[in-house]
Design a protein around this motif. Structure first.
Motif: not given
Length: 175
Positions: A120-121, A139-141, A157-158
């Motif tokens: 999930g990375l 943090e966040g795409e 990471f989402s």
């Protein structure tokens, strides 16, 4: 030699690790991975092709250019922006689909097992490319896309709770 890419390129070229400047990282974290037989690479290519001018303008408002979007294969499925989660084997088994106007409105497309923990990375293969080097952790795409636009390596990471699921050993090779 500045850290970052020597180990990655040596691995790709099949060069003996003893001839590489610096040190080769421990491969045990990467070798223990198993992948399903089916990937969603074709779907990701289709979604990347659908990224409309409207969505490019959404990213332009955040100074994220077409080159960064193309490099990361960001797509559009008709309603949601599609962020593909490439794995170290070069394939995509899941993607996070986020509504452009509401970041809380999202779902996972593909194999949901690849939306958490190590898998999930976002941009996880960058960790291996930056062995003995440095990279940004975001943090966040979209935050990672800004970093990529500037030309720096990084992963994201989402959501905050995703960071708790990561194995710290994943970053042992990063300075």
């Amino acid at each position: 030699v500045a850290g970052g890419f020597p180990n990655y390129f040596a691995r790709l070229a099949g060069i003996d690790p003893s001839r590489v400047p610096g040190r080769m990282e421990d491969e045990s974290v990467w070798q223990s991975l198993s992948y399903p037989d089916k990937n969603i690479n074709g779907d990701i290519d289709d979604f990347a092709g659908r990224l409309s001018q409207q969505n490019h303008s959404f990213f332009a408002d955040t100074n994220i250019g077409k080159a960064a979007l193309h490099q990361m294969k960001i797509g559009y499925n008709g309603r949601y922006l599609v962020y593909p989660y490439f794995q170290p084997d070069g394939n995509v088994y899941s993607a996070r689909c986020v509504h452009p106007d509401d970041s809380e409105d999202f779902f996972w497309y593909g194999d949901t097992a690849f939306g958490s923990g190590f898998s999930g990375l976002f941009n996880v293969e960058e960790v291996q490319r930056c062995s003995d080097g440095a990279l940004f952790l975001c943090e966040g795409e979209d935050n990672l896309l800004v970093i990529k636009q500037l030309g720096f390596p990084g992963v994201a990471f989402s959501e905050k709770h995703s960071l708790e699921e990561l194995q710290p050993e994943l970053f042992d090779s990063v300075k």
